[in-house]
Design a protein around this motif. Structure first.
Motif, PDB file in Angstrom:
ATOM      1  N   SER A 158       0.927  -1.213   0.003  1.00  0.00           N
ATOM      2  CA  SER A 158       0.255  -0.014  -0.016  1.00  0.00           C
ATOM      3  C   SER A 158       0.659   1.261  -0.183  1.00  0.00           C
ATOM      4  O   SER A 158       0.138   2.403  -0.116  1.00  0.00           O
ATOM      5  N   GLN A 159       2.229   0.973   0.313  1.00  0.00           N
ATOM      6  CA  GLN A 159       3.000   2.471   0.404  1.00  0.00           C
ATOM      7  C   GLN A 159       4.099   2.448  -0.704  1.00  0.00           C
ATOM      8  O   GLN A 159       5.017   3.135  -0.576  1.00  0.00           O
ATOM      9  N   LEU A 181      -0.409   5.363  -7.304  1.00  0.00           N
ATOM     10  CA  LEU A 181      -0.951   4.152  -7.569  1.00  0.00           C
ATOM     11  C   LEU A 181      -0.205   3.514  -9.004  1.00  0.00           C
ATOM     12  O   LEU A 181      -0.346   2.183  -9.184  1.00  0.00           O
ATOM     13  N   GLY A 182       0.539   4.323  -9.599  1.00  0.00           N
ATOM     14  CA  GLY A 182       1.319   3.894 -10.689  1.00  0.00           C
ATOM     15  C   GLY A 182       0.467   3.786 -11.992  1.00  0.00           C
ATOM     16  O   GLY A 182       0.973   3.454 -13.300  1.00  0.00           O
ATOM     17  N   ILE A 183      -0.605   4.249 -11.925  1.00  0.00           N
ATOM     18  CA  ILE A 183      -1.716   3.897 -13.433  1.00  0.00           C
ATOM     19  C   ILE A 183      -1.410   4.531 -14.440  1.00  0.00           C
ATOM     20  O   ILE A 183      -1.425   4.469 -15.497  1.00  0.00           O
ATOM     21  N   GLY A 223      -3.355  -1.782   2.591  1.00  0.00           N
ATOM     22  CA  GLY A 223      -3.293  -0.336   3.344  1.00  0.00           C
ATOM     23  C   GLY A 223      -3.850   0.684   2.533  1.00  0.00           C
ATOM     24  O   GLY A 223      -5.265   0.442   2.253  1.00  0.00           O
ATOM     25  N   ASN A 224      -3.390   1.842   2.343  1.00  0.00           N
ATOM     26  CA  ASN A 224      -4.006   2.916   1.638  1.00  0.00           C
ATOM     27  C   ASN A 224      -4.205   2.407   0.369  1.00  0.00           C
ATOM     28  O   ASN A 224      -5.093   3.217  -0.447  1.00  0.00           O
ATOM     29  N   GLN A 225      -3.436   1.444  -0.336  1.00  0.00           N
ATOM     30  CA  GLN A 225      -3.767   1.087  -1.492  1.00  0.00           C
ATOM     31  C   GLN A 225      -3.444  -0.414  -1.460  1.00  0.00           C
ATOM     32  O   GLN A 225      -2.723  -0.677  -0.685  1.00  0.00           O
ATOM     33  N   VAL A 226      -3.531  -1.290  -2.438  1.00  0.00           N
ATOM     34  CA  VAL A 226      -3.121  -2.681  -2.672  1.00  0.00           C
ATOM     35  C   VAL A 226      -3.039  -3.208  -4.080  1.00  0.00           C
ATOM     36  O   VAL A 226      -3.761  -2.670  -5.019  1.00  0.00           O
ATOM     37  N   PHE A 227      -1.857  -3.706  -4.493  1.00  0.00           N
ATOM     38  CA  PHE A 227      -1.545  -4.454  -5.517  1.00  0.00           C
ATOM     39  C   PHE A 227      -2.096  -5.893  -5.433  1.00  0.00           C
ATOM     40  O   PHE A 227      -1.965  -6.528  -4.569  1.00  0.00           O
ATOM     41  N   TRP A 247     -15.026   1.981   3.692  1.00  0.00           N
ATOM     42  CA  TRP A 247     -13.408   2.300   3.401  1.00  0.00           C
ATOM     43  C   TRP A 247     -13.169   1.571   2.149  1.00  0.00           C
ATOM     44  O   TRP A 247     -12.961   0.223   2.465  1.00  0.00           O
ATOM     45  N   ASN A 248     -13.253   2.098   0.798  1.00  0.00           N
ATOM     46  CA  ASN A 248     -12.994   1.568  -0.208  1.00  0.00           C
ATOM     47  C   ASN A 248     -11.357   1.749  -0.414  1.00  0.00           C
ATOM     48  O   ASN A 248     -10.841   3.006  -0.661  1.00  0.00           O
ATOM     49  N   ILE A 249     -10.615   0.839  -0.795  1.00  0.00           N
ATOM     50  CA  ILE A 249      -9.087   0.866  -0.990  1.00  0.00           C
ATOM     51  C   ILE A 249      -8.956   0.667  -2.547  1.00  0.00           C
ATOM     52  O   ILE A 249      -9.170  -0.333  -2.974  1.00  0.00           O
ATOM     53  N   PRO A 250      -8.075   1.572  -2.926  1.00  0.00           N
ATOM     54  CA  PRO A 250      -7.888   1.612  -4.578  1.00  0.00           C
ATOM     55  C   PRO A 250      -6.811   0.430  -4.885  1.00  0.00           C
ATOM     56  O   PRO A 250      -5.912   0.143  -4.023  1.00  0.00           O
TER      57      PRO A 250
END
Length: 295
Positions: A19-20, A29-31, A99-103, A195-198
């Motif tokens: 997430s970090q 996010l690298g998108i 976490g704040n984001q997820v792969f 809580w939606n995680i991108p």
């Protein structure tokens, strides 16, 4: 949980989780970078594969400096590993912390010619909510056989994500009462908010690879069809691993020998086994051998 999960938790405590991983302040996010035509794209045969030399834990860091591969399932940053030669089965565990984001990882299994044998897709992941002793994460536990029914052995792993997963997000589910009572900020947020995680194109994936088990992967016709359908969603047909010519000829020779010996039931069984394992010529060989039989 095995030791790989403990390693992932420790990583989260020191600030190095899926997430970090951020390689761009403007696009954490690298998108955006993934969508750019810059450095796009390499082929599976040109990926840099890091050799695995022993059983144990691995940390796969995927960021905007990683290689891009264009697959049927979309363009993805990837991390490649070269498998060691092993007997029996390799037991693989995969952890991706939320976490704040997820792969959200998927894993391609390739043969020595970089042709796809199998895919461990994100649908194989299980979502595991936070508890007192662990953080919210995705997990996958699979076995990789030393030899597949087509006679090919797995040689490479490619960790990637898909367009479908990148377009989705993870809704954190309510935590257990014990986790909430423990005072966990994450647990309380999940219990009291939507809580939606991108999902991100970059991240860190923890793996553990151990070796043991039987030698040849066993699968039913339905399991074979399911595996091939899952592969078709990721790679085109000519990138899928076909049965070795050596194995095709071996089965054909066994069919002919059984027919010559008058063991027709055995010849039929060999034909069915060969077809189950991907032989394109077994039935034709059986029919031709029966026509030419001289009892």
């Amino acid at each position: 949980m095995k030791r790989v999960f403990l390693a992932a938790v420790v990583a989260s405590l020191i600030g190095c989780t899926s997430s970090q991983v951020q390689t761009s302040e403007s696009s954490p996010l690298g998108i955006t970078e993934l969508s750019s035509q810059k450095d796009c794209c390499t082929t599976l045969s040109k990926v840099s594969y890091e050799p695995i030399t022993k059983s144990g834990d691995l940390t796969a860091v995927i960021d905007t400096n990683s290689q891009k591969v264009g697959l049927v399932s979309g363009v993805s940053y990837v991390k490649g590993y070269e498998l060691p030669v092993f007997d029996g089965e390799a037991n693989l565990e995969v952890i991706s912390l939320v976490g704040n984001q997820v792969f959200v990882p998927s894993i391609l299994i390739l043969d020595n010619e970089h042709k796809a044998l199998d895919v461990l897709s994100s649908s194989d992941l299980s979502y595991r909510n936070s508890g007192i002793m662990y953080s919210t994460h995705y997990a996958m536990e699979k076995t990789i056989s030393q030899k597949y029914p087509n006679g090919k052995s797995p040689r490479y792993l490619v960790i990637f994500t898909t367009d479908k997963d990148l377009k989705n997000s993870t809704l954190i589910k309510p935590s257990s009462d014990s986790a909430i009572r423990s005072g966990s900020v994450e647990a309380n947020l999940a219990a009291n908010t939507e809580w939606n995680i991108p999902h991100a194109a970059v991240g860190t994936v923890e793996l553990e690879l151990d070796y043991s088990g039987p030698e040849v992967r066993q699968e039913s016709k339905q399991q074979q069809q399911d595996r091939e359908a899952a592969l078709a969603a990721v790679v085109v047909t000519d990138q899928q691993s076909a049965m070795d010519t050596e194995f095709v000829e071996l089965f054909d020779d066994r069919i002919r020998a059984a027919v010559r010996a008058g063991e027709f039931d055995r010849a039929l069984d060999i034909m069915k086994q060969a077809e189950k394992q991907g032989s394109p010529t077994a039935r034709e060989t059986f029919v031709e051998a029966m026509k030419n039989f001289e009892g």
